[in-house]
Design an enzyme around this catalytic site. Sequence first.
Site, PDB file in Angstrom:
ATOM      1  N   HIS A   1      -7.852  -2.622   7.489  1.00 28.31           N
ATOM      2  CA  HIS A   1      -7.019  -2.545   8.651  1.00 28.31           C
ATOM      3  C   HIS A   1      -6.601  -1.062   9.024  1.00 28.31           C
ATOM      4  O   HIS A   1      -6.783  -0.379   8.023  1.00 28.31           O
ATOM      5  CB  HIS A   1      -5.623  -3.246   8.086  1.00 28.31           C
ATOM      6  CG  HIS A   1      -4.824  -3.882   9.089  1.00 28.31           C
ATOM      7  ND1 HIS A   1      -4.905  -4.019  10.615  1.00 28.31           N
ATOM      8  CD2 HIS A   1      -3.487  -4.611   9.137  1.00 28.31           C
ATOM      9  CE1 HIS A   1      -4.237  -4.773  11.149  1.00 28.31           C
ATOM     10  NE2 HIS A   1      -3.092  -4.979  10.254  1.00 28.31           N
TER      11      HIS A   1
ATOM     12  N   GLU B   1      -6.340 -33.447  19.659  1.00 28.32           N
ATOM     13  CA  GLU B   1      -7.315 -33.216  20.539  1.00 28.32           C
ATOM     14  C   GLU B   1      -7.794 -31.990  20.420  1.00 28.32           C
ATOM     15  O   GLU B   1      -9.197 -31.673  20.836  1.00 28.32           O
ATOM     16  CB  GLU B   1      -7.047 -33.983  21.829  1.00 28.32           C
ATOM     17  CG  GLU B   1      -7.931 -33.870  22.754  1.00 28.32           C
ATOM     18  CD  GLU B   1      -7.588 -34.837  23.960  1.00 28.32           C
ATOM     19  OE1 GLU B   1      -6.864 -35.412  23.975  1.00 28.32           O
ATOM     20  OE2 GLU B   1      -8.151 -34.376  25.044  1.00 28.32           O
TER      21      GLU B   1
ATOM     22  N   GLY C   1      -9.525 -13.864   4.667  1.00 34.73           N
ATOM     23  CA  GLY C   1     -10.606 -13.848   3.398  1.00 34.73           C
ATOM     24  C   GLY C   1     -11.135 -14.818   3.010  1.00 34.73           C
ATOM     25  O   GLY C   1     -12.242 -15.167   2.488  1.00 34.73           O
TER      26      GLY C   1
ATOM     27  N   ASP D   1      -5.319  -5.887  16.402  1.00 35.55           N
ATOM     28  CA  ASP D   1      -5.127  -6.972  15.378  1.00 35.55           C
ATOM     29  C   ASP D   1      -3.599  -7.569  15.585  1.00 35.55           C
ATOM     30  O   ASP D   1      -3.546  -8.811  15.420  1.00 35.55           O
ATOM     31  CB  ASP D   1      -5.221  -6.330  14.115  1.00 35.55           C
ATOM     32  CG  ASP D   1      -5.528  -7.358  12.944  1.00 35.55           C
ATOM     33  OD1 ASP D   1      -6.660  -8.112  12.837  1.00 35.55           O
ATOM     34  OD2 ASP D   1      -4.573  -7.587  12.379  1.00 35.55           O
TER      35      ASP D   1
ATOM     36  N   GLN E   1       0.946  -1.134  -0.042  1.00 37.53           N
ATOM     37  CA  GLN E   1       0.128  -0.035   0.087  1.00 37.53           C
ATOM     38  C   GLN E   1       0.953   1.283  -0.121  1.00 37.53           C
ATOM     39  O   GLN E   1       0.493   2.061  -0.376  1.00 37.53           O
ATOM     40  CB  GLN E   1      -0.782   0.011   1.276  1.00 37.53           C
ATOM     41  CG  GLN E   1      -2.166  -1.083   1.205  1.00 37.53           C
ATOM     42  CD  GLN E   1      -2.930  -1.051   2.311  1.00 37.53           C
ATOM     43  OE1 GLN E   1      -2.875  -0.292   3.168  1.00 37.53           O
ATOM     44  NE2 GLN E   1      -3.805  -2.106   2.402  1.00 37.53           N
TER      45      GLN E   1
HETATM   46  N1  NAI Z   1      -5.153 -11.806   4.795  1.00 50.48           N
HETATM   47  C1  NAI Z   1      -6.426 -11.842   5.352  1.00 50.48           C
HETATM   48  O1  NAI Z   1      -7.245 -12.481   5.396  1.00 50.48           O
HETATM   49  C2  NAI Z   1      -6.619 -10.375   6.123  1.00 50.48           C
HETATM   50  C3  NAI Z   1      -5.982  -9.201   5.710  1.00 50.48           C
HETATM   51  N2  NAI Z   1      -6.482  -8.053   6.194  1.00 50.48           N
HETATM   52  C4  NAI Z   1      -5.989  -6.908   5.671  1.00 50.48           C
HETATM   53  O2  NAI Z   1      -6.517  -6.692   4.493  1.00 50.48           O
HETATM   54  C5  NAI Z   1      -5.285  -6.058   3.408  1.00 50.48           C
HETATM   55  C6  NAI Z   1      -4.882  -6.959   2.434  1.00 50.48           C
HETATM   56  O3  NAI Z   1      -4.430  -8.041   2.848  1.00 50.48           O
HETATM   57  P1  NAI Z   1      -4.140  -9.371   2.001  1.00 50.48           P
HETATM   58  O4  NAI Z   1      -5.396  -9.836   1.181  1.00 50.48           O
HETATM   59  O5  NAI Z   1      -3.647 -10.584   3.023  1.00 50.48           O
HETATM   60  O6  NAI Z   1      -3.092  -9.094   0.910  1.00 50.48           O
HETATM   61  P2  NAI Z   1      -2.176  -9.857   0.055  1.00 50.48           P
HETATM   62  O7  NAI Z   1      -0.719 -10.072   0.893  1.00 50.48           O
HETATM   63  O8  NAI Z   1      -2.662 -11.093  -0.195  1.00 50.48           O
HETATM   64  O9  NAI Z   1      -1.872  -9.090  -1.181  1.00 50.48           O
HETATM   65  C7  NAI Z   1      -2.827  -8.179  -1.777  1.00 50.48           C
HETATM   66  C8  NAI Z   1      -2.681  -8.094  -3.157  1.00 50.48           C
HETATM   67  O10 NAI Z   1      -1.730  -7.154  -3.412  1.00 50.48           O
HETATM   68  C9  NAI Z   1      -0.869  -7.341  -4.398  1.00 50.48           C
HETATM   69  N3  NAI Z   1       0.506  -6.818  -4.495  1.00 50.48           N
HETATM   70  C10 NAI Z   1       1.436  -6.748  -3.686  1.00 50.48           C
HETATM   71  N4  NAI Z   1       2.473  -6.227  -3.933  1.00 50.48           N
HETATM   72  C11 NAI Z   1       2.081  -5.276  -4.973  1.00 50.48           C
HETATM   73  C12 NAI Z   1       2.625  -4.090  -5.587  1.00 50.48           C
HETATM   74  N5  NAI Z   1       3.809  -3.834  -5.121  1.00 50.48           N
HETATM   75  N6  NAI Z   1       1.974  -3.467  -6.486  1.00 50.48           N
HETATM   76  C13 NAI Z   1       0.753  -4.186  -6.875  1.00 50.48           C
HETATM   77  N7  NAI Z   1       0.159  -4.985  -6.081  1.00 50.48           N
HETATM   78  C14 NAI Z   1       0.851  -5.493  -5.289  1.00 50.48           C
HETATM   79  C15 NAI Z   1      -0.634  -8.870  -4.752  1.00 50.48           C
HETATM   80  O11 NAI Z   1      -0.707  -9.294  -5.946  1.00 50.48           O
HETATM   81  C16 NAI Z   1      -2.044  -9.285  -4.041  1.00 50.48           C
HETATM   82  O12 NAI Z   1      -3.095  -9.315  -5.263  1.00 50.48           O
HETATM   83  C17 NAI Z   1      -4.140  -5.752   4.346  1.00 50.48           C
HETATM   84  O13 NAI Z   1      -4.624  -4.481   4.928  1.00 50.48           O
HETATM   85  C18 NAI Z   1      -4.278  -6.853   5.396  1.00 50.48           C
HETATM   86  O14 NAI Z   1      -3.808  -6.556   6.807  1.00 50.48           O
HETATM   87  C19 NAI Z   1      -7.472  -7.998   7.413  1.00 50.48           C
HETATM   88  C20 NAI Z   1      -8.004  -9.091   7.786  1.00 50.48           C
HETATM   89  C21 NAI Z   1      -7.411 -10.296   7.386  1.00 50.48           C
HETATM   90  C1  X2X Z   2      -6.826 -13.186   9.669  1.00 48.44           C
HETATM   91  C2  X2X Z   2      -6.611 -12.064  10.387  1.00 48.44           C
HETATM   92  O1  X2X Z   2      -7.513 -11.285  10.728  1.00 48.44           O
HETATM   93  C3  X2X Z   2      -5.202 -11.532  10.726  1.00 48.44           C
HETATM   94  C4  X2X Z   2      -4.635 -12.943  11.306  1.00 48.44           C
HETATM   95  O2  X2X Z   2      -5.125 -10.383  11.398  1.00 48.44           O
HETATM   96  C5  X2X Z   2      -4.564 -11.228   9.290  1.00 48.44           C
HETATM   97  O3  X2X Z   2      -4.655 -11.978   8.259  1.00 48.44           O
HETATM   98  O4  X2X Z   2      -3.746 -10.281   9.202  1.00 48.44           O
HETATM   99 MG    MG Z   3      -4.213  -8.771  10.695  1.00 46.16          MG
HETATM  100 MG    MG Z   4      -7.265  -9.991  11.929  1.00 42.47          MG
END
Ligand code: NAI
Ligand code: X2X
Ligand code: MG
Ligand code: MG
Length: 352
Positions: A124, A248, A153, A208, A103
């Site tokens: 976030h 378990e 996600g 978080d 970001q």
């Molecule tokens: N992973 C999760 O389930 C959770 C994530 N979040 C938040 O949601 C947001 C997204 O997280 P994620 O989905 O885990 O992200 P991710 O690490 O999966 O990356 C998302 C996207 O960013 C792209 N990307 C990476 N570097 C790039 C660049 N330099 N230029 C353009 N695109 C680029 C990747 O191709 C990917 O499509 C973050 O703020 C994270 O903290 C919040 C709750 C849970």
């Molecule tokens: C899934 C979630 O909410 C986390 C662990 O905070 C994250 O993936 O950043």
């Molecule tokens: Mg997190």
């Molecule tokens: Mg979280």
Amino acid sequence: MAKLNFGGTEETVVTREEFPLSKAQEILKNETVAVIGYGVQGPGQALNQKDNGINVIVGQRKNSKTWDKAVRDGFVPGETLFEIEEALERGTVICYLLSDAAQIELWPTVKKHLTAGKALYFSHGFGITFKEQTGIIPPADVDVFLVAPKGSGTSLRRMFLEGRGLNSSFAIFQDATGRAFERVISLGIAVGSGYLFETDFRKEVFSDLTGERGTLMGCIQGIFAAQYEVLRSKGHSPSESFNETVEELTQSLMPLVAENGMDWMYANCSTTAQRGALDWWKKFRDATKPVFEELYESVATGKESQRSIDSNSQPDYRVKLDAELAELRDSEMWQSGKTVRSLRPENQVVEA
Ligand SMILES: NC(=O)C1=CN([C@@H]2O[C@H](COP(=O)(O)OP(=O)(O)OC[C@H]3O[C@@H](n4cnc5c(N)ncnc54)[C@H](O)[C@@H]3O)[C@@H](O)[C@H]2O)C=CC1
Ligand SMILES: CC(=O)[C@](C)(O)C(=O)O
Ligand SMILES: [Mg+2]
Ligand SMILES: [Mg+2]
């Protein structure tokens, strides 16, 4: 908004019942929601919004694996799938779902497209709270808010398909249009939240980062490893050590905790187990509490966010993460787990 009593403290919660999808659809009917990034949260949130009848487009780098994934998921290049900059241009709500480190890199481009009245949505509190480290400072004439699903996600999508919702936090950082509240709640419902708990950006990111480093991910692996290593050193077999440490817990006891709380799980175990657990839990609390204090301090002073930014902005960060995950996977404890899991009925190969 409902006021609910959480163990003696009243808090504000928005429920799907009081804010139905039809209301969210109405409020968002003139918006184009641009989901930027298609990693873990991107697909979950974009697909749920699409299925919920929201006008959603995806912005992703072309010639990437995740672009192809978005196509396989039904997003159409030139119609609902675009290069990041074009999606930023078209979107009235920008869901900024790149990794927190990425970001920073893309921020100047995003900022360029944040014209008056648009909304900037995060999942976030990271980018805004640690603005000295990220440089993410939005213009004053856009709404800025977050919906942070409290889970992966992947779970967000799975639970949506099961007709259930995942709990999310929501927060408003900036209300430029006077519509920030209705916009954020509508988006929260549209991405598949069941309940929306109110917070602010700082509290969201502090809790978080603490949770994922603590009980949810870091601490749990730490105490698993500690107990497993002690059992092994006392001559217990890998399978016995794994079963008594992990299997378990995940298969039998945690589902009971999830269902009805810790006392309910205890009550469904032997009186011998209950006696021991009630005697020992405070000792574990006291032993780990200083580590949690240290962790929270490290989060609050910005050390954790800086570490995440520094490591995740290296070009080979994925390779390095994969190597560290492989180290966990290849450890005796998790290799034992692999064999234990293979014995579950659903993993048995059925002979023809
Ligand atoms: N992973 C999760 O389930 C959770 C994530 N979040 C938040 O949601 C947001 C997204 O997280 P994620 O989905 O885990 O992200 P991710 O690490 O999966 O990356 C998302 C996207 O960013 C792209 N990307 C990476 N570097 C790039 C660049 N330099 N230029 C353009 N695109 C680029 C990747 O191709 C990917 O499509 C973050 O703020 C994270 O903290 C919040 C709750 C849970
Ligand atoms: C899934 C979630 O909410 C986390 C662990 O905070 C994250 O993936 O950043
Ligand atoms: Mg997190
Ligand atoms: Mg979280």
